[in-house]
Design an enzyme around this catalytic site. Structure first.
Site, mmCIF file in Angstrom:
data_model
loop_
_atom_site.group_PDB
_atom_site.id
_atom_site.type_symbol
_atom_site.label_atom_id
_atom_site.label_comp_id
_atom_site.label_asym_id
_atom_site.label_seq_id
_atom_site.Cartn_x
_atom_site.Cartn_y
_atom_site.Cartn_z
ATOM 1 N N SER A 1 0.843 -1.196 0.000
ATOM 2 C CA SER A 1 0.000 0.000 0.000
ATOM 3 C C SER A 1 0.878 1.246 0.000
ATOM 4 C CB SER A 1 -0.921 0.007 1.216
ATOM 5 O OG SER A 1 -0.165 -0.033 2.410
ATOM 6 N N GLY B 1 -3.386 7.581 -5.387
ATOM 7 C CA GLY B 1 -4.128 8.840 -5.414
ATOM 8 C C GLY B 1 -3.397 9.887 -6.216
ATOM 9 N N CYS C 1 -10.202 26.840 12.579
ATOM 10 C CA CYS C 1 -11.201 26.066 13.317
ATOM 11 C C CYS C 1 -10.887 26.110 14.820
ATOM 12 C CB CYS C 1 -11.291 24.645 12.772
ATOM 13 S SG CYS C 1 -12.818 23.799 13.237
ATOM 14 N N HIS D 1 -12.256 26.018 7.008
ATOM 15 C CA HIS D 1 -11.001 25.377 6.587
ATOM 16 C C HIS D 1 -10.597 25.866 5.196
ATOM 17 C CE1 HIS D 1 -10.561 22.356 9.833
ATOM 18 N NE2 HIS D 1 -11.871 22.476 9.921
ATOM 19 N N GLU E 1 -7.814 25.804 3.750
ATOM 20 C CA GLU E 1 -6.826 24.939 3.084
ATOM 21 C C GLU E 1 -7.470 23.976 2.100
ATOM 22 O OE1 GLU E 1 -7.913 22.652 6.929
ATOM 23 O OE2 GLU E 1 -7.726 24.733 6.257
#
Length: 547
Positions: free
Chosen positions: A13, A18, A380, A519, A521
């Protein structure tokens, strides 16, 4: 109707499926095609929302309020295509849907089985939005051979058989390990991985091989022969200095051409890679460096703050500087003075999180930044702790704290300037929540609008008086303390459109001190840095010239 590329992984893995998927999406866009990327995860959690950051890294949130795998962040950053709720699914969500249908009687009393009911549910998920784009890239989490992934592999096998010929291809990512003792790259693990894939009825069309060393032509020919792929479809994937080099690196290796050839698209449109050339130039040719401390509670796993780290990199690109990040455990400042640790940084960022652990350290980091005029960005929980710090040390509320921590302790210890949000408006509907509700999917999630105050720093940074940003939290700053805090120098520069919920705070007479409830980002991209991060890094550059 979309063409489908299914991306699978083998051998081990964390090889970068991705990133490979995102880079392929960017390359197809560079050739003029529209794309959408999806992630199918085999774990039984309904979504990653209740999983520990130490288990799974950050939770990426979409505009429509889905809590998803962090790979969707890669997809967005590389393609600019906003992810949706329908772009992420887990085994847990699939099984939940099947069981709900069974309870309603939708299956008319049939015995419910993995085949066909679970696989049909997966296939139905794959078809959502298929008429909107030219290519649908679907990444299957885990590695071939994992028992929990078998329903997904069976579903995509069936899907490929049921679609018209030439509408689906399979791309398999594997590892070519280097054996130092013999001085060889070994192809056998990849051969076994492809054999495992073919045993369940899937034959890869493109083979992407992770390798530390150049792959000799002899080994490429061997892989093509034993894995039954074309020689020009064996693609090398080498380690890179920056993930933003990936589109250019994969293009040099011929990944996009191999995919288009597999679909029989000829002649293929020529790619326009100016965007990625500029990104690479900004990454590899900085004109300076700034140091930013991230004071968080999950710093042992950098993936817990993946989007923040990438957004800081984007801010560096916007200013043509390298951002060097140092990870600082917030709990350290609960025992020690933060000054010796933070005095050499050009900016301080305190990110989000849940629970009381480390929060007093975050408060002390915010205090240090305020008192020493160091650029500060609180996100946050980082914004909430900045408000608590201002309440205690500017407004004189010595017992100021958060209702979240009182709830954990089971007693009232703080004056709750931060309270549990029980209701809010989303898409013109009132949503109600209780502190004892289930944890999963019960937060204020997704995109919400905010109105910015005239003359505020954030209005100047955004160049607008109305913004929309993504949220993920249960607790809010209590508006009843607004006047006392503003009289002490903490400006509430962003509010929800109805004026009930504080979204942004900033400090008067400070070079750069901003806290945001959302958020930012999550919306930053290398070719479109988020304005808050771009200006935060600019302020860090200014600070670097003073120290």
């Amino acid at each position: 109707m979309a063409r489908y590329v299914f991306i699978t992984g083998g051998v081990v893995s964390s090889l970068g499926k991705g990133l490979a998927s995102a880079a392929l999406g960017a390359l197809l866009q560079a050739r003029g095609f529209s794309v959408r990327l999806r992630k199918l995860d085999p774990y039984l959690n309904v979504d990653p929302g209740t999983m520990s950051p130490f288990e799974h890294g950050e939770v990426f949130v979409t505009d429509d309020g889905a809590e998803t795998d962090l790979d969707l962040g890669h997809y967005e950053r590389f393609t600019g295509v906003a992810a949706r709720q329908t772009d992420s699914v887990s085994s847990g969500r699939i099984y939940s849907s099947v069981l709900e249908k069974e309870r309603r009687g939708d299956y008319l009393g049939k015995t419910i089985q993995v085949i066909p009911h679970v696989t049909n549910e997966i296939k139905d998920f794959l078809t959502i939005g298929a008429d909107e784009v030219d290519f649908m890239l679907c990444e299957i989490g885990g590695t071939v051979g994992d028992i929990e992934g078998l329903p997904f592999f069976e579903a995509i096998r069936q899907f490929g058989q049921e679609r018209p010929r030439g509408q689906c291809i399979f791309m398999h990512l594997t590892l070519l390990p280097w054996i130092a003792a013999s001085g060889e790259l070994k192809t056998k693990p990849t051969q076994h991985s492809v054999k495992e894939l073919r045993s369940i009825g899937i034959a890869p069309d493109v083979l992407v091989c992770r390798s530390e060393r150049p792959i000799p032509e002899k080994e490429r020919e061997k892989l093509a022969l034993f894995c039954n792929v074309r020689p020009d479809s064996v693609i090398a994937a080498y380690d890179l200095k920056s993930i933003y080099e990936a589109p250019l690196a994969y293009h040099r290796e011929g990944l996009d051409q191999a995919v288009l050839d597999a679909f029989g698209i000829s002649p293929a449109p020529k790619p326009t890679l100016d965007r990625w050339d500029d990104v690479a130039d900004r990454v590899f040719n900085p004109e300076g460096e700034v140091r930013v401390a991230i004071v968080g509670k999950y710093t042992q796993l950098e993936d817990a703050y993946k989007s923040i780290a990438e957004a800081l990199t984007h801010g560096g690109m916007a200013n043509r500087v390298k951002v060097r990040i140092d990870w600082v455990d917030a709990e350290l400042f609960e025992r020690e003075d933060p000054a010796p640790y933070l005095e050499n940084f050009h900016a301080i960022l305190v990110p989000g999180g849940f629970g009381e652990r480390g929060t007093e350290g975050k408060i002390r980091a915010a205090q240090f930044a305020r008192e020493h005029k160091v650029p500060y960005l609180g996100i946050c929980l980082g914004m909430q702790m900045a408000v608590v710090e201002a309440a205690r040390n500017l407004a004189g509320m010595k017992t100021a704290g958060s209702q979240e921590f009182d709830h954990e302790a089971g007693e009232a210890r703080f004056e709750p300037v931060i309270f549990h949000l029980k209701e809010w408006i989303k898409d013109n509907q009132k949503i109600a929540r209780d502190v004892l509700d289930d944890k999963g999917g019960t937060m204020r999630l997704g995109a919400f609008a905010a109105s910015l105050k005239d003359g505020s720093k954030v209005a100047e940074i955004y160049g607008s008086h109305r913004i929309e940003e993504r949220h993920r939290h249960r607790y809010e700053v209590d508006i009843k303390y607004k006047d006392a805090l503003e009289n002490s120098g903490l400006v509430f520069s962003g509010m929800s459109p109805d004026g009930r919920l504080p979204e942004i705070v900033e400090i008067k007479d400070h070079p750069w001190y901003i806290g945001v409830q959302f958020h930012p980002e999550l919306k930053s991209k290398p070719f479109a840095p988020h304005p808050l991060f771009a200006d935060f890094v600019r302020a860090a550059v200014e600070m670097s010239r003073l120290v």
